[in-house]
Design an enzyme around this catalytic site. Sequence first.
Site, PDB file in Angstrom:
ATOM      1  N   ASN A   1       0.850  -1.192   0.000  1.00 31.97           N
ATOM      2  CA  ASN A   1       0.000   0.000   0.000  1.00 31.97           C
ATOM      3  C   ASN A   1       0.894   1.253   0.000  1.00 31.97           C
ATOM      4  O   ASN A   1       1.717   1.432   0.900  1.00 31.97           O
ATOM      5  CB  ASN A   1      -0.882  -0.043   1.263  1.00 31.97           C
TER       6      ASN A   1
ATOM      7  N   HIS B   1       0.886   6.212   1.951  1.00 26.94           N
ATOM      8  CA  HIS B   1       1.691   7.138   2.756  1.00 26.94           C
ATOM      9  C   HIS B   1       2.628   7.995   1.917  1.00 26.94           C
ATOM     10  O   HIS B   1       3.027   9.071   2.336  1.00 26.94           O
ATOM     11  CB  HIS B   1       2.527   6.365   3.779  1.00 26.94           C
TER      12      HIS B   1
ATOM     13  N   HIS C   1      -5.816   3.477  -1.461  1.00 21.66           N
ATOM     14  CA  HIS C   1      -7.145   3.757  -0.918  1.00 21.66           C
ATOM     15  C   HIS C   1      -7.521   5.164  -1.366  1.00 21.66           C
ATOM     16  O   HIS C   1      -6.934   6.142  -0.906  1.00 21.66           O
ATOM     17  CB  HIS C   1      -7.083   3.660   0.613  1.00 21.66           C
TER      18      HIS C   1
ATOM     19  N   ARG D   1      -9.748   7.865  -0.857  1.00 20.53           N
ATOM     20  CA  ARG D   1     -10.725   8.230   0.174  1.00 20.53           C
ATOM     21  C   ARG D   1     -11.633   9.334  -0.335  1.00 20.53           C
ATOM     22  O   ARG D   1     -11.244  10.140  -1.185  1.00 20.53           O
ATOM     23  CB  ARG D   1     -10.005   8.695   1.440  1.00 20.53           C
TER      24      ARG D   1
ATOM     25  N   ARG E   1      -7.519  12.676   1.004  1.00 19.04           N
ATOM     26  CA  ARG E   1      -6.445  13.185   1.879  1.00 19.04           C
ATOM     27  C   ARG E   1      -5.059  12.724   1.436  1.00 19.04           C
ATOM     28  O   ARG E   1      -4.074  13.332   1.783  1.00 19.04           O
ATOM     29  CB  ARG E   1      -6.695  12.817   3.333  1.00 19.04           C
TER      30      ARG E   1
ATOM     31  N   GLU F   1      -8.728   0.100  -2.770  1.00 17.73           N
ATOM     32  CA  GLU F   1      -9.517   0.103  -1.535  1.00 17.73           C
ATOM     33  C   GLU F   1     -10.449   1.287  -1.601  1.00 17.73           C
ATOM     34  O   GLU F   1     -10.007   2.402  -1.928  1.00 17.73           O
ATOM     35  CB  GLU F   1      -8.591   0.344  -0.340  1.00 17.73           C
TER      36      GLU F   1
ATOM     37  N   THR G   1      -8.043   3.121   8.538  1.00 23.62           N
ATOM     38  CA  THR G   1      -9.240   2.281   8.637  1.00 23.62           C
ATOM     39  C   THR G   1      -9.223   1.574   9.996  1.00 23.62           C
ATOM     40  O   THR G   1      -8.299   0.839  10.311  1.00 23.62           O
ATOM     41  CB  THR G   1      -9.239   1.235   7.502  1.00 23.62           C
TER      42      THR G   1
ATOM     43  N   GLU H   1     -10.490  -9.952   3.304  1.00 21.33           N
ATOM     44  CA  GLU H   1      -9.219  -9.582   3.925  1.00 21.33           C
ATOM     45  C   GLU H   1      -9.503  -9.503   5.421  1.00 21.33           C
ATOM     46  O   GLU H   1     -10.298  -8.679   5.875  1.00 21.33           O
ATOM     47  CB  GLU H   1      -8.712  -8.234   3.387  1.00 21.33           C
TER      48      GLU H   1
ATOM     49  N   HIS I   1      -3.382  -5.090   7.871  1.00 22.21           N
ATOM     50  CA  HIS I   1      -3.520  -3.948   8.788  1.00 22.21           C
ATOM     51  C   HIS I   1      -2.631  -4.123  10.010  1.00 22.21           C
ATOM     52  O   HIS I   1      -2.738  -5.113  10.723  1.00 22.21           O
ATOM     53  CB  HIS I   1      -4.961  -3.698   9.237  1.00 22.21           C
TER      54      HIS I   1
HETATM   55  N1  PXP Z   1      -5.667  -3.444   4.443  1.00 21.73           N
HETATM   56  C1  PXP Z   1      -6.624  -2.493   4.522  1.00 21.73           C
HETATM   57  C2  PXP Z   1      -8.018  -2.870   4.157  1.00 21.73           C
HETATM   58  C3  PXP Z   1      -6.314  -1.176   4.919  1.00 21.73           C
HETATM   59  O1  PXP Z   1      -7.280  -0.249   4.999  1.00 21.73           O
HETATM   60  C4  PXP Z   1      -4.965  -0.863   5.220  1.00 21.73           C
HETATM   61  C5  PXP Z   1      -4.605   0.535   5.605  1.00 21.73           C
HETATM   62  O2  PXP Z   1      -4.815   1.400   4.545  1.00 21.73           O
HETATM   63  C6  PXP Z   1      -4.015  -1.873   5.112  1.00 21.73           C
HETATM   64  C7  PXP Z   1      -4.381  -3.168   4.738  1.00 21.73           C
HETATM   65  C8  PXP Z   1      -2.568  -1.620   5.400  1.00 21.73           C
HETATM   66  O3  PXP Z   1      -2.431  -1.364   6.757  1.00 21.73           O
HETATM   67  P1  PXP Z   1      -1.024  -0.852   7.309  1.00 21.73           P
HETATM   68  O4  PXP Z   1      -0.775   0.482   6.664  1.00 21.73           O
HETATM   69  O5  PXP Z   1      -1.248  -0.778   8.784  1.00 21.73           O
HETATM   70  O6  PXP Z   1      -0.005  -1.874   6.894  1.00 21.73           O
END
Ligand code: PXP
Length: 235
Positions: free
Chosen positions: A6, A9, A42, A44, A48, A69, A100, A150, A189
């Site tokens: 992901n 960031h 994601h 949003r 953001r 996402e 999330t 997931e 997550h």
């Molecule tokens: N899976 C989902 C559905 C999420 O919303 C997120 C955070 O955006 C992640 C995985 C990744 O989580 P982390 O950034 O804590 O690794």
Amino acid sequence: MHLGVNVDHVATVRQARMTFEPDPVMAATLAILGGADGITVHLREDRRHIQDRDLRLLREVVPVELNLEMAATDEMVRIAIEVKPDMVTLVPEKRQELTTEGGLNVIEQKEHLKEVIQRLHDAGLPVSLFINPHPMDIDVSKEIGADMVEIHTGMYANAKGDHQRHELLRVIEAVKFAVDVGLKANAGHGLTYYNVRPIAEIEELRGLYIGHSIISRALLVGIEQAVREMKALIE
Ligand code: PXP
């Protein structure tokens, strides 16, 4: 084990100055060179971090799985159908949250989610639901037509000691149950280089979706290296 990285960031840093750098599209390319099997963003409602432009460009340049996402809203469904990511992960979304916070309330939103899954399926898009490790949520996910789930690993990630072992068992049981009822099972997550190993050992798991920890390490060692290290750990 499939590793979806992901890159939200990277866009968060860019949006801190509303400028053009760092570019999540470049980061995605380097993550793929480091061994990422997929890229997740994601989009949003409040934009953001990831912008519509990022998603469009990623669709053009990402040759591996692009996972979008999104919240189950009309706006996002329209965008998904237009951009055609390789899969959609439906997540709950609250404006005030930092990230999330929990899985979807699939029981309360059953009819709405069923309709959204159908619309995405009609456009040829596979759908994953981000859910808490509860057997009932898995049953409902299957019933309303999801292809994958997931399993939320945030409770495992935040727990300590015996409590963490208990949360790990919940994730393991949820993954096994999801596979038993015919769903593909992923997890994500809060996973880090320090807590990922017991989760990666779950044989039935298809893949892991990880953002914060990889991008944090990437600040220090570069994203290719950070992805390579995570990929080696989960293999
Ligand atoms: N899976 C989902 C559905 C999420 O919303 C997120 C955070 O955006 C992640 C995985 C990744 O989580 P982390 O950034 O804590 O690794």
